[in-house]
Each structure stands twice: as structure tokens, then as C-alpha cells.
Design an enzyme around this catalytic site. Structure first.
Site, PDB file in Angstrom:
ATOM      1  CG  ASP A  54      -2.013   0.990   1.197  1.00 11.21           C
ATOM      2  OD1 ASP A  54      -3.175   0.588   1.267  1.00 11.21           O
ATOM      3  OD2 ASP A  54      -1.701   2.192   1.009  1.00 11.21           O
ATOM      4  CB  ALA A  78      -7.056   6.455  -6.645  1.00  9.46           C
ATOM      5  CB  SER A 120     -10.709  12.472 -12.845  1.00  5.21           C
ATOM      6  OG  SER A 120     -11.989  12.426 -13.429  1.00  5.21           O
ATOM      7  CE1 TYR A 144     -13.112  10.020 -10.437  1.00  3.08           C
ATOM      8  CE2 TYR A 144     -11.820   8.474  -9.146  1.00  3.08           C
ATOM      9  CZ  TYR A 144     -12.007   9.213 -10.294  1.00  3.08           C
ATOM     10  OH  TYR A 144     -11.068   9.164 -11.302  1.00  3.08           O
ATOM     11  CE  LYS A 148      -8.402  10.060  -8.996  1.00  9.67           C
ATOM     12  NZ  LYS A 148      -7.080   9.389  -8.933  1.00  9.67           N
ATOM     13  NE  ARG A 285     -24.147   7.044 -15.789  1.00 17.28           N
ATOM     14  CZ  ARG A 285     -22.924   6.653 -16.175  1.00 17.28           C
ATOM     15  NH1 ARG A 285     -22.579   5.385 -16.155  1.00 17.28           N
ATOM     16  NH2 ARG A 285     -22.041   7.549 -16.615  1.00 17.28           N
ATOM     17  N   GLY A 287     -26.957  12.308 -12.149  1.00 11.82           N
ATOM     18  CA  GLY A 287     -25.631  12.917 -12.012  1.00 11.82           C
ATOM     19  C   GLY A 287     -24.910  13.086 -13.337  1.00 11.82           C
TER      20      GLY A 287
HETATM   21  C1  WQD Z   1     -20.128   7.842 -20.703  1.00  7.27           C
HETATM   22  C2  WQD Z   1     -21.446   8.141 -21.393  1.00  7.27           C
HETATM   23  C3  WQD Z   1     -23.365   7.960 -19.965  1.00  7.27           C
HETATM   24  C4  WQD Z   1     -23.099   3.632 -19.333  1.00  7.27           C
HETATM   25  C5  WQD Z   1     -16.374   8.482 -16.223  1.00  7.27           C
HETATM   26  C6  WQD Z   1     -16.029   8.547 -14.789  1.00  7.27           C
HETATM   27  C7  WQD Z   1     -15.269   9.808 -14.506  1.00  7.27           C
HETATM   28  C8  WQD Z   1     -14.054   9.880 -15.414  1.00  7.27           C
HETATM   29  C9  WQD Z   1     -14.513   9.836 -16.854  1.00  7.27           C
HETATM   30  C10 WQD Z   1     -12.188   8.796 -14.315  1.00  7.27           C
HETATM   31  C11 WQD Z   1     -22.394   8.980 -20.530  1.00  7.27           C
HETATM   32  C12 WQD Z   1     -23.410   6.911 -21.071  1.00  7.27           C
HETATM   33  C13 WQD Z   1     -22.848   4.927 -19.747  1.00  7.27           C
HETATM   34  C14 WQD Z   1     -24.257   2.965 -19.836  1.00  7.27           C
HETATM   35  C15 WQD Z   1     -24.814   4.910 -21.115  1.00  7.27           C
HETATM   36  N1  WQD Z   1     -13.162   8.807 -15.190  1.00  7.27           N
HETATM   37  N2  WQD Z   1     -23.696   5.554 -20.622  1.00  7.27           N
HETATM   38  N3  WQD Z   1     -25.060   3.639 -20.711  1.00  7.27           N
HETATM   39  O1  WQD Z   1     -19.705   9.108 -16.641  1.00  7.27           O
HETATM   40  O2  WQD Z   1     -18.509  10.287 -18.552  1.00  7.27           O
HETATM   41  O3  WQD Z   1     -17.238   9.507 -16.598  1.00  7.27           O
HETATM   42  O4  WQD Z   1     -15.223   8.576 -17.020  1.00  7.27           O
HETATM   43  O5  WQD Z   1     -11.684   9.638 -13.713  1.00  7.27           O
HETATM   44  O6  WQD Z   1     -14.854   9.788 -13.175  1.00  7.27           O
HETATM   45  O7  WQD Z   1     -17.248   8.551 -14.098  1.00  7.27           O
HETATM   46  O8  WQD Z   1     -18.219   7.843 -18.245  1.00  7.27           O
HETATM   47  O9  WQD Z   1     -18.443   5.715 -19.447  1.00  7.27           O
HETATM   48  O10 WQD Z   1     -19.785   6.046 -17.319  1.00  7.27           O
HETATM   49  O11 WQD Z   1     -20.425   7.309 -19.406  1.00  7.27           O
HETATM   50  O12 WQD Z   1     -25.574   5.482 -21.910  1.00  7.27           O
HETATM   51  O13 WQD Z   1     -24.554   1.774 -19.509  1.00  7.27           O
HETATM   52  O14 WQD Z   1     -22.120   6.909 -21.633  1.00  7.27           O
HETATM   53  O15 WQD Z   1     -24.646   8.517 -19.737  1.00  7.27           O
HETATM   54  O16 WQD Z   1     -23.092   9.868 -21.389  1.00  7.27           O
HETATM   55  P1  WQD Z   1     -18.522   9.237 -17.517  1.00  7.27           P
HETATM   56  P2  WQD Z   1     -19.209   6.625 -18.564  1.00  7.27           P
END
Ligand code: WQD
Length: 331
Positions: A54, A78, A120, A144, A148, A285, A287
């Protein structure tokens, strides 16, 4: 005394860490990986030196730095699941923030003064405008993302007040896999779009849920900046080189500067897979934001790096990895 200087890669048995470790090694640099293997995979490390432990273990970090002659660090270790961070915040404060601070203290004691931090684009939260620039407001919308942003600020102060030099790389949507098919993203806990598209394409899940088709975007679905994991690895190598040369801005976006919608990603995946991918439309989804992609001018200017791989490269390498490893590194 060690003969050559090494780069310590924390979390180097993970997705982006293993691709970065591999590239640095291929560039002839000495690397040593520190990973708890809680989520990382020994197979992903190959024959590279691996210390299992760790980042908060002071004695282990100091001993590793001394044994391997560490003179720079890439800090990936992380927890990264946004949803989980909202249910178990204490684990994320302890691991991502307290762990990083403990690591910094050990590194300073060991005389290591250069660090590239895995940050991020989620530190921006919902940006006021896109493409989002590094000077945009930092308004994390998850624990999360907050972890960061907090570590970024600690690094900024360390760099301001001491001889320590750190840079935070703000990734957009990391995706794809190594072109030789040997390492990639394990999808067992993945919530991200591209591994979920591949699962649906390979019949390993129910149809993909397209989360929201009523966003103010060109086709109503969410738009993101997908950046190939090998381009991400190259960005870390560039950041290490620039840090060795001198000062860097405290934070740099790592993206392509282009946004693609969920339906555009799906279409690219269907082209590569040569088949229709089962999908259904579902509510937004919670958020999620409509659209975000990065401004890349600082990464070009300060790092002398730009992404070179396309969305098709991303889905083609992801497809190859998941076809070859439907059970990740276990199968
Ligand atoms: C991408 C798009 C969803 C799943 C993530 C992390 C963030 C950062 C960047 C690390 C969105 C859509 C998703 C599904 C869908 N990473 N989607 N159906 O949320 O942009 O961010 O990556 O640091 O911390 O959260 O990425 O791949 O989850 O979503 O339609 O089953 O795909 O709504 O528009 P996100 P994601």
C-alpha cells in the site's frame, strides 16, 4: 547504491497503470510497480518488478525507493468508482486522499521530488462551457471527484512551497486496450460505456442501456471525450520528461478535444464487431451531464503531447481485448 534511476508506478497493475508501465519499459526506462492487487492484476504487470503493498506503508515505500533508486513517481493508486464513492465516502477519503498524503511524506523523506498524478476531468463537475479549459471552476460533484481535487491542491502547495514538482493529469474518458491484446480493462466492475457496449455485443449482459436520449446534443445522447489508454500512457511519459526539464502547469487536460455521443460510440462498435449490438433506451443516469470534452491546447503546449488514436482505434482494441479475455485476466 542502485545503478540506474527508476520510476515508481503506484497502481501500476491496474488499467491505465499497466499500459503506462509497459510503455515506459518499452522506452527503456527502469520501472517498479507498487500495487496492493486489491483491484490490480499481477498478469497485467508481466515481468516488470512488482512490490505488493500500500502507498500508505511508509517503510515499504521508503525501502522500495532505496532498493530501486526511484527518482520519479506516477501515482495511479486510487479507488475510482463514482457511485461507490457516494455510498462509502470514508473508504475514498482514506485511500485516495490520506493514502496520497502518506505517500508524499514517504517520498519526500526518501528524497523523491517528482510526481505525476492521475487526476480526472470529473474535478470540473458540470462545466459552464465546452471544451473545458484547465482554468475552469473546480466543482466536484462526487466524493471520487472531490478526492482527486483535494490531492491536486496538496500537490500544488507542495510544489509551491518546496523543491517538490508535481503535475496533475486530468483524464477524460479513458478507453480502449493495448493493440497486442495482452492487457486491457477488466469489465467485471466496469460502469463505463465502452466495456458495457462490449459486454452487450458479446452477449455477456442484457442489452446496453442507452441512458438518456433527450439531452441537448446532436442525437440526444450523452457526449464525452474518449481518449485511448495508449495515448494516456504516452501523456504520462511526456509529463515525466517535462518535469525533468523544469516547471509545468499544476494541472493539464488529457483528452482528444473531440466529443462523441453514445450512439456514435455504439455505431463505431457495431462497425468493428460486424454485428448489431443489442441496446435499449433508458432514463438518464442520475448525475450525468449532457456533454463534456477537453480543451487540449495546454497539453500540446506544456507537455508537447497530443492524442493520436481515433474512436475506431478505441473500439477496435477494446473489442480485441474483450473477445480474447471475456473473463479478464482470469480466463
Ligand atoms: C459515458 C457516457 C453515460 C453507461 C467516467 C467517470 C469519470 C471519469 C470519466 C475517471 C455517458 C453513457 C454509460 C451505460 C450509457 N473517469 N452511458 N449507458 O460518466 O462520462 O465519466 O469517465 O476519472 O470519473 O465517471 O463515463 O463511461 O460512465 O459514461 O448510456 O450503460 O455513456 O450517460 O453519457 P462518464 P461513462
Amino acid at each position: 547504491m542502485p545503478v540506474t534511476m527508476s520510476i515508481l508506478i503506484t497502481g501500476g497493475a491496474g488499467y491505465i497503470g499497466s499500459h503506462t508501465a509497459r510503455l515506459l519499459h518499452e522506452q527503456g526506462r527502469e520501472v517498479v510497480i507498487l500495487d496492493t492487487l486489491e483491484y490490480g492484476h499481477r498478469t497485467a504487470v508481466g515481468d516488470l518488478p512488482l512490490v505488493v503493498g500500500d502507498v500508505a506503508n511508509d517503510a515499504l515505500v521508503r525501502d522500495t525507493c532505496a532498493r530501486f533508486g526511484v527518482d520519479a513517481v506516477v501515482h495511479f493508486a486510487a479507488y475510482k468508482f463514482v457511485g461507490e464513492s457516494m455510498e462509502q465516502p470514508e473508504r475514498y477519503w482514506a485511500n485516495n486522499v490520506a493514502g496520497s498524503i502518506a505517500l508524499l511524506r514517504s517520498l519526500r523523506a526518501a528524497g523523491v521530488e517528482r510526481l505525476v498524478f492521475s487526476s480526472s476531468c470529473s474535478v470540473y463537475g458540470t462545466p459552464e462551457s465546452v471544451p473545458v479549459r484547465e482554468g475552469a471552476a473546480i466543482r466536484p460533484e462526487s466524493v471520487y471527484a472531490e478526492t482527486k481535487a483535494m490531492v491536486e491542491r496538496v500537490l500544488r502547495w507542495e510544489t509551491e512551497l518546496t523543491d517538490f514538482r508535481g503535475v496533475s493529469l486530468r483524464y477524460f474518458n479513458a478507453s480502449g486496450a493495448h493493440p497486442d491484446g495482452a492487457i486491457g480493462e477488466v469489465w467485471d466492475r466496469a460502469q463505463n460505456l465502452i466495456p458495457l457496449v462490449m459486454k452487450a455485443a458479446l452477449g455477456r449482459s442484457a442489452p446496453l442501456q442507452v441512458r438518456g436520449d433527450d439531452y441537448p446534443t446532436r442525437d440526444g445522447t450523452g457526449v464525452r471525450d474518449y481518449v485511448h489508454v495508449c495515448d494516456l500512457a504516452a501523456a504520462h511519459a511526456a509529463a515525466l520528461d517535462r518535469l525533468a526539464e523544469g516547471e509545468l502547469p499544476p494541472a493539464v487536460n488529457i483528452g482528444t478535444g473531440t466529443g462523441y455521443s453514445v450512439l456514435e460510440v455504439l455505431a463505431a462498435a457495431e462497425r468493428v464487431a460486424g454485428r448489431e449490438i443489442p441496446h435499449e433506451f433508458a432514463p438518464r443516469r442520475p448525475g450525468d451531464i449532457a456533454a463534456v470534452w477537453g480543451d487540449t491546447s495546454l497539453s500540446v503546449k506544456a507537455l508537447r503531447w497530443r492524442a493520436t488514436r481515433s474512436l475506431d482505434d478505441i473500439v477496435a482494441t477494446a473489442w480485441q481485448w474483450h473477445v480474447g479475455h471475456p473473463d479478464g485476466y482470469d480466463g
